[in-house]
Design an enzyme around this catalytic site. Sequence first.
Site, PDB file in Angstrom:
ATOM      1  N   HIS A 150     -12.763 -57.640  24.738  1.00 16.76           N
ATOM      2  CA  HIS A 150     -12.907 -57.409  26.180  1.00 16.76           C
ATOM      3  C   HIS A 150     -13.710 -56.153  26.472  1.00 16.76           C
ATOM      4  CE1 HIS A 150      -9.928 -54.101  26.494  1.00 16.76           C
ATOM      5  NE2 HIS A 150      -9.195 -54.784  25.644  1.00 16.76           N
ATOM      6  N   CYS A 169      -6.231 -54.901  20.969  1.00 17.12           N
ATOM      7  CA  CYS A 169      -7.401 -55.729  21.270  1.00 17.12           C
ATOM      8  C   CYS A 169      -8.683 -54.997  20.858  1.00 17.12           C
ATOM      9  CB  CYS A 169      -7.441 -56.066  22.760  1.00 17.12           C
ATOM     10  SG  CYS A 169      -6.226 -57.318  23.254  1.00 17.12           S
TER      11      CYS A 169
END
Length: 398
Positions: A299, A318
Amino acid sequence: MGRGRSEAQSLRHPLCPRRAGARIDLPRLSPLVTPKLAIPEIGEVLAKVASAKDAGAALSGYNPPHAGYRALKERLAKLRENHPTQPSVRLPKGPILRVGMKDPRVPLIRARFNLAKDADNQTVYDERVASAVAAFQKEKGLPDTGVLNAQTVAALSGPSVMQRESELIANMERWRWLPADLGSRHIMVNVPEYRLQLMEGRHVVHETRVIVGKEQSQTPIFSENMKYLVVNPSWTIPPSIMKKEILPALANDPSYAARKGYKVIRRGNQISVQQPPGERNALGYVKFMFPNQHAVYLHDTPNRNLFSASKRALSHGCVRVDKPFALAEEIMGKDGKWTEQKLRGLIGKGERYVHLTDPLPVHLAYFTVAIDEKGEMKKFEDIYGLDRKVRAALNLAE
């Protein structure tokens, strides 16, 4: 040093051939190492080897087919060929040595170059020792003067051949964790390198810096297929962050959620917190989804200044991507339908899902040693200690 032999042996898989990580019991190695292993049946392997004209070639066929694995294997063979019986040595600091000088460290140098029996006076820094030192200096790219200076002492006291072997073998082992077919088009993230590469065949078509998980919240190691992108994503804060950060903050300050722009959702006795889309959102303006058991994805991030740091283990697990819309265009824009400009045009228009025509394999990998396209060896920090754990599991030198 690593764990003892009994613990290392307990991590080994007792029966399976050396293919796809089968030499190590990965769930015991780490709950965050979850590749899908393609382990063949023992009977199938035995039958294939028994019927093969070349049993060695048949066994080799179970090794990873990847160029990265083969390059490490070739480097290992070269290391063993050039230094078959080279002992390790740790030289203490001392004065610069030239031919004819005496020093109590000279016997250690003789042992390092297998010259221990070639002189009556073992403490004399003679021509044979100086020649061996000069050859070593040339190999290491140092001025080959034969003079033992501080720089040469540091090079001699570096990793032993056994340690260098163990690094190569441990990284070769981790190639077994990847699918035999990476995908003709795929994304490879090497976590210790903080680097993402979009590959077409063996060619890098896009490369960018990434931020990965902190040691306390490590990025997991696995492979999965990317299926869609989300522009203007909202962020539902995962349970681990809720427990460690959000709930204590709410208990201390009831206005915490409002100040941060979070939305608190209560369902009976359960509470969840969501951050709506926007420039403050922790996921930035776009996320790349490859559904997996760890709820980890690629992301954007509003904290883009962090990409300038040399060490980028900074996330909750992440993988944050530098210049994510450029990556999105490379992934989506082959037919010209989804350019970076068009994708950016969706910003501020609510959550938008953009589906890939074909799933794109994503591999989150962990290599601390790699051979680049020029044949040069690159080394990266073992940020999670995973290399050390693999070496211990395989009873390799620390």
